[in-house]
Scaffold this motif. Structure first.
Motif, PDB file in Angstrom:
ATOM      1  N   THR A  10       0.791  -1.228   0.000  1.00 40.03           N
ATOM      2  CA  THR A  10       0.000   0.000   0.000  1.00 40.03           C
ATOM      3  C   THR A  10       0.822   1.275   0.000  1.00 40.03           C
ATOM      4  O   THR A  10       0.333   2.315  -0.443  1.00 40.03           O
ATOM      5  N   ILE A  11       2.056   1.260   0.470  1.00 44.61           N
ATOM      6  CA  ILE A  11       2.760   2.530   0.603  1.00 44.61           C
ATOM      7  C   ILE A  11       3.931   2.707  -0.344  1.00 44.61           C
ATOM      8  O   ILE A  11       4.456   3.801  -0.454  1.00 44.61           O
ATOM      9  N   LEU A  12       4.346   1.656  -1.041  1.00 42.70           N
ATOM     10  CA  LEU A  12       5.505   1.790  -1.907  1.00 42.70           C
ATOM     11  C   LEU A  12       5.089   2.088  -3.336  1.00 42.70           C
ATOM     12  O   LEU A  12       4.704   1.211  -4.096  1.00 42.70           O
ATOM     13  N   ARG A  28      19.931   9.495  -6.120  1.00 39.48           N
ATOM     14  CA  ARG A  28      18.788   8.769  -6.654  1.00 39.48           C
ATOM     15  C   ARG A  28      19.197   7.346  -7.045  1.00 39.48           C
ATOM     16  O   ARG A  28      18.483   6.379  -6.761  1.00 39.48           O
ATOM     17  N   TRP A  29      20.375   7.209  -7.653  1.00 40.84           N
ATOM     18  CA  TRP A  29      20.854   5.889  -8.058  1.00 40.84           C
ATOM     19  C   TRP A  29      21.058   5.002  -6.828  1.00 40.84           C
ATOM     20  O   TRP A  29      20.688   3.816  -6.841  1.00 40.84           O
ATOM     21  N   ALA A  30      21.641   5.566  -5.761  1.00 36.25           N
ATOM     22  CA  ALA A  30      21.916   4.787  -4.561  1.00 36.25           C
ATOM     23  C   ALA A  30      20.625   4.292  -3.912  1.00 36.25           C
ATOM     24  O   ALA A  30      20.542   3.140  -3.470  1.00 36.25           O
ATOM     25  N   VAL A  31      19.615   5.152  -3.840  1.00 37.94           N
ATOM     26  CA  VAL A  31      18.343   4.742  -3.236  1.00 37.94           C
ATOM     27  C   VAL A  31      17.665   3.674  -4.085  1.00 37.94           C
ATOM     28  O   VAL A  31      17.096   2.705  -3.554  1.00 37.94           O
ATOM     29  N   ARG A  32      17.728   3.813  -5.399  1.00 37.27           N
ATOM     30  CA  ARG A  32      17.150   2.782  -6.265  1.00 37.27           C
ATOM     31  C   ARG A  32      17.837   1.436  -6.044  1.00 37.27           C
ATOM     32  O   ARG A  32      17.182   0.386  -5.990  1.00 37.27           O
ATOM     33  N   LEU A  33      19.163   1.473  -5.907  1.00 41.11           N
ATOM     34  CA  LEU A  33      19.912   0.240  -5.701  1.00 41.11           C
ATOM     35  C   LEU A  33      19.544  -0.397  -4.364  1.00 41.11           C
ATOM     36  O   LEU A  33      19.291  -1.609  -4.284  1.00 41.11           O
ATOM     37  N   VAL A  34      19.516   0.419  -3.303  1.00 39.73           N
ATOM     38  CA  VAL A  34      19.152  -0.095  -1.978  1.00 39.73           C
ATOM     39  C   VAL A  34      17.739  -0.670  -1.990  1.00 39.73           C
ATOM     40  O   VAL A  34      17.475  -1.732  -1.405  1.00 39.73           O
ATOM     41  N   HIS A  35      16.836   0.032  -2.661  1.00 39.05           N
ATOM     42  CA  HIS A  35      15.455  -0.445  -2.733  1.00 39.05           C
ATOM     43  C   HIS A  35      15.382  -1.808  -3.422  1.00 39.05           C
ATOM     44  O   HIS A  35      14.687  -2.719  -2.951  1.00 39.05           O
ATOM     45  N   LEU A  37      17.655  -4.033  -3.549  1.00 41.53           N
ATOM     46  CA  LEU A  37      18.249  -5.062  -2.693  1.00 41.53           C
ATOM     47  C   LEU A  37      17.375  -5.409  -1.496  1.00 41.53           C
ATOM     48  O   LEU A  37      17.258  -6.580  -1.110  1.00 41.53           O
ATOM     49  N   LEU A  38      16.760  -4.382  -0.895  1.00 38.11           N
ATOM     50  CA  LEU A  38      16.020  -4.596   0.349  1.00 38.11           C
ATOM     51  C   LEU A  38      14.578  -5.054   0.142  1.00 38.11           C
ATOM     52  O   LEU A  38      14.021  -5.719   1.015  1.00 38.11           O
ATOM     53  N   LYS A  39      13.979  -4.703  -0.976  1.00 42.11           N
ATOM     54  CA  LYS A  39      12.561  -5.031  -1.160  1.00 42.11           C
ATOM     55  C   LYS A  39      12.271  -6.520  -1.000  1.00 42.11           C
ATOM     56  O   LYS A  39      11.323  -6.898  -0.310  1.00 42.11           O
ATOM     57  N   PRO A  40      13.069  -7.404  -1.600  1.00 43.17           N
ATOM     58  CA  PRO A  40      12.763  -8.834  -1.424  1.00 43.17           C
ATOM     59  C   PRO A  40      13.236  -9.414  -0.089  1.00 43.17           C
ATOM     60  O   PRO A  40      12.892 -10.551   0.242  1.00 43.17           O
TER      61      PRO A  40
END
Length: 255
Positions: A10-12, A28-35, A37-40
């Motif tokens: 609901t929030i992502l 922006r690139w770093a946050v996309r990469l972290v996201h 990696l962390l999402k799963p």
């Protein structure tokens, strides 16, 4: 308690929709990469994102529980619409690759316990005046409380808020300690999936200065005490526990 799976659904929103604020490409690139990696590997229980102002300079104060919690906090802020500029110890900027990313992402180095520490405060004030979000860990380090409750805070965040007139916004977090506990340096424990809980609170009230407009040490200390007390209550809510007795988090002169 919020259901982690439902929270993720609901929030992502995609980052490009969740955050339209200009930012350095590296950030922006770093946050996309972290996201990616962390999402799963993690669940996210993100609360009260709507309390984070979407425009203008802000000073965010947060509790510090783990070597990995800045990653969780940066991601939370980014997907809440703002890019956080962290006050980080200067030694991190000397780490290969990591240092280059931090510098290119506009983070602010702090040379702690030196005269140059004042330069970081000036840089933070300037960033807030430019309309950016500056993130401060008032404790100055990862908490050493054995149960990871917030400790006494230093007045740096309050100084920035009073110097700029910007809102002082508390963001509490819990869950990163399950990946890496407190000050320990160890291989991250990512499985089974951990839940990263973060929440934004109401602005911490700022007091009026003296008739000459001066901000006193007493004002800075009281504001810092209010911020830490608020963070403690918010962390207790995220943990589903009662906060410690006030005496265990009492503030002294936090200059």
């Amino acid at each position: 308690m919020t259901d982690p799976a439902r929270t993720d659904q609901t929030i992502l929103r995609p980052l490009r929709k969740a955050n339209r604020e200009p930012v350095e490409p590296m950030y922006r690139w770093a946050v996309r990469l972290v996201h990616a990696l962390l999402k799963p590997l993690t669940h996210r229980d993100w609360r009260e994102q709507g309390k984070l102002p979407q425009t203008g300079g802000l000073v965010v104060v947060a509790n510090h529980i783990s070597n990995v919690d800045p990653i969780a906090l940066a991601q939370y802020l980014a997907f809440s619409g703002r890019w956080g500029r962290f006050l980080a110890k200067d030694s991190l900027f000397r780490v290969p690759v990591v240092g280059r990313i931090l510098a290119a992402a506009g983070q602010i180095p702090v040379q702690r316990h030196t005269r140059s520490a004042a330069d970081a405060l000036k840089a933070a004030i300037e960033a807030v005046r430019e309309g950016k979000v500056v993130v401060v860990y008032p404790e100055g380090t990862i908490t050493t409380d054995p149960d990871l409750w917030p400790m006494a805070g230093k007045t740096g965040a309050a100084r920035i808020a009073y110097a700029t007139g910007a809102p002082l916004i508390p963001v509490a977090q819990w869950g990163a300690q399950d990946i890496m506990y407190g000050k320990r340096i160890e291989f991250p424990k990512l499985l089974p999936r951990k839940t990263l809980r973060l929440a934004t609170g109401d602005p911490i009230p700022l007091e009026r200065g003296s008739s000459e407009g001066q901000v006193t040490s007493a004002m800075l200390n009281r504001t810092t005490e209010r911020a830490m007390a608020t963070l403690t209550e918010m962390v207790a809510d995220l943990r589903g526990e009662s906060p410690p007795r006030p005496s265990s988090t009492e503030m002294g002169d936090s200059r």
